[in-house]
Write an enzyme that holds these catalytic residues in place. Sequence first.
Site, PDB file in Angstrom:
ATOM      1  N   HIS A 284      72.804 -16.898  83.115  1.00 55.27           N
ATOM      2  CA  HIS A 284      73.997 -16.603  82.655  1.00 55.27           C
ATOM      3  C   HIS A 284      74.256 -15.436  83.130  1.00 55.27           C
ATOM      4  CE1 HIS A 284      70.606 -13.218  79.985  1.00 55.27           C
ATOM      5  NE2 HIS A 284      70.816 -14.407  78.613  1.00 55.27           N
TER       6      HIS A 284
ATOM      7  N   HIS B 101      58.618 -17.063  79.646  1.00 51.64           N
ATOM      8  CA  HIS B 101      59.181 -17.000  81.244  1.00 51.64           C
ATOM      9  C   HIS B 101      57.801 -16.120  81.554  1.00 51.64           C
ATOM     10  CE1 HIS B 101      63.172 -18.372  80.290  1.00 51.64           C
ATOM     11  NE2 HIS B 101      63.136 -17.443  79.087  1.00 51.64           N
TER      12      HIS B 101
ATOM     13  N   HIS C 286      65.026 -10.910  71.157  1.00 57.24           N
ATOM     14  CA  HIS C 286      66.031  -9.755  71.399  1.00 57.24           C
ATOM     15  C   HIS C 286      67.138 -10.550  70.521  1.00 57.24           C
ATOM     16  CE1 HIS C 286      68.511 -12.630  73.840  1.00 57.24           C
ATOM     17  NE2 HIS C 286      66.879 -13.561  73.996  1.00 57.24           N
TER      18      HIS C 286
ATOM     19  N   ASP D  60      60.205 -14.657  74.163  1.00 51.66           N
ATOM     20  CA  ASP D  60      61.120 -13.538  75.267  1.00 51.66           C
ATOM     21  C   ASP D  60      59.834 -12.261  75.866  1.00 51.66           C
ATOM     22  OD1 ASP D  60      62.510 -15.451  76.169  1.00 51.66           O
ATOM     23  OD2 ASP D  60      63.950 -15.005  74.973  1.00 51.66           O
TER      24      ASP D  60
ATOM     25  N   ASP E 230      68.095 -21.900  76.399  1.00 55.90           N
ATOM     26  CA  ASP E 230      66.922 -21.932  77.472  1.00 55.90           C
ATOM     27  C   ASP E 230      65.220 -22.792  76.976  1.00 55.90           C
ATOM     28  OD1 ASP E 230      66.803 -19.073  76.979  1.00 55.90           O
ATOM     29  OD2 ASP E 230      65.674 -18.628  78.187  1.00 55.90           O
TER      30      ASP E 230
ATOM     31  N   TYR F  77      63.582  -7.203  83.247  1.00 59.97           N
ATOM     32  CA  TYR F  77      63.377  -8.263  82.748  1.00 59.97           C
ATOM     33  C   TYR F  77      63.233  -7.167  81.046  1.00 59.97           C
ATOM     34  CZ  TYR F  77      63.036 -12.250  79.349  1.00 59.97           C
ATOM     35  OH  TYR F  77      63.052 -13.335  78.026  1.00 59.97           O
TER      36      TYR F  77
ATOM     37  N   GLU G  89      67.511 -19.400  71.301  1.00 64.91           N
ATOM     38  CA  GLU G  89      68.415 -19.285  72.440  1.00 64.91           C
ATOM     39  C   GLU G  89      68.471 -20.934  73.869  1.00 64.91           C
ATOM     40  OE1 GLU G  89      67.644 -15.425  75.129  1.00 64.91           O
ATOM     41  OE2 GLU G  89      70.381 -16.191  75.965  1.00 64.91           O
TER      42      GLU G  89
ATOM     43  N   HIS H  74      62.431 -19.454  69.166  1.00 64.35           N
ATOM     44  CA  HIS H  74      63.393 -19.044  69.572  1.00 64.35           C
ATOM     45  C   HIS H  74      64.533 -20.016  70.210  1.00 64.35           C
ATOM     46  CE1 HIS H  74      66.535 -16.208  71.474  1.00 64.35           C
ATOM     47  NE2 HIS H  74      65.633 -15.859  72.664  1.00 64.35           N
TER      48      HIS H  74
END
Length: 405
Positions: A24, A229, A145, A164, A82, A196, A80, A78
């Site tokens: 992104h 991740h 986040h 994350d 991904d 990160y 998001e 989460h």
Amino acid sequence: MKSVEIKPDIHWIGAIDWAIRDFHGYVTPDGTTYNNYLIMDEQITLVDTVKDDFAWITIDNIKHLTDPSKIANIVINHIEPDHASGLDKVMSLMPDVNIYISEKGKKGLERVFDTSKWKFNVVKTGDILNTGKYNLLFLETPMLHWPDSMMTYVKEAKLLISQDAFGQHLATASRFDDEFMECSSMAKLDDAVVDYYANILMPFGNLIEKKIADVQALGLEIDMIAPDHGVIWRKGAGEILQRYLDLAGGKADLSVSIIYDTMWHSTERMTLPIMEGIKDEGVGCNVIKLRATPMNVAIKEFWKSRGCLIGSPTLNNMLYPSVAEFLYHLRGLRPKNRIAGAFGSYGWGGGAVRAAYEELNKMKLKTYEPGVQVIYKPSKEDELSCYEFGKEFARKVKDYHKNFK
Ligand code: FEO
């Protein structure tokens, strides 16, 4: 790809994205991973899913362990894309599954998928899901986040599935930190952690300190941290917690990042005597040309150093566009605990250095003003001024740095 058992009956079943170079908008030279986990307990429980393109991999990994229709629960930490864009493909194999998710997560998913038949269980901090031998404790971490973000603590395994947080964009065959360091280095892993943190979590330092304090107050024993991740912290769970506390608390190197761009090399010529002045004061220095550096790398280098000097030529009485873009992006990350200054060159009216300070002051960073600027090409006298500016700025950095020991 095969799953990896990270704790008794708890398996990593994620996917490695070796090829992604634009996450992104962030440059990811080392790719990334989308980690998710399957708990093979009496109630089989899936924790998180993966990016849509990789759903087939996690489904394949599940099928090596169990029939997907036997999965009783999905925890969604989460939403998001991904992590959750592959959710509908995974869900199609387990239509009766119970979903455990935060209130904000549920509302977000309702905007993305047809969830009319999904069985949501909204959870809050302190709620527990018993799956048999394991108890899963949910910890909401709003704005770490995204508003929906939460973590899942598997009590009997002393395992924190952290989403994350504590992650890194690293595609690697190593699933654990200690494995990674055997074939690479702590320096590379730490660089990925800082990249990160700086680009995603920099605005949330206060929240991070508070959440870690909350976890400590709950007395949770953690001997493994499994982010969504990068590598899993098997050997260094305590160290990565402390690293995050350090990053959130403002720890930085006694160094200056000179972050600049240039049109006809005048501003660029200024960087060398400034760097010499900084170095002669015993302060480290790193020089980053914006047009030669991805934005997220420049942000990471900014974050590593206690001091930052912004260099820009004047274009149309304003900042050079790449410098303006960097400062605009940096302001959104709400940097703290850094001291900054500016320098630059101009042909007639000037304006870039003043504009740089305006931007730095909007961020409420400590600044050293008024900076230094030269007309056309730096003369010998100008180079001496740049050198002295570098020395004086380095002295300010050393003074300010004392506040963080
Ligand atoms: Fe890795 Fe916020 O997604």
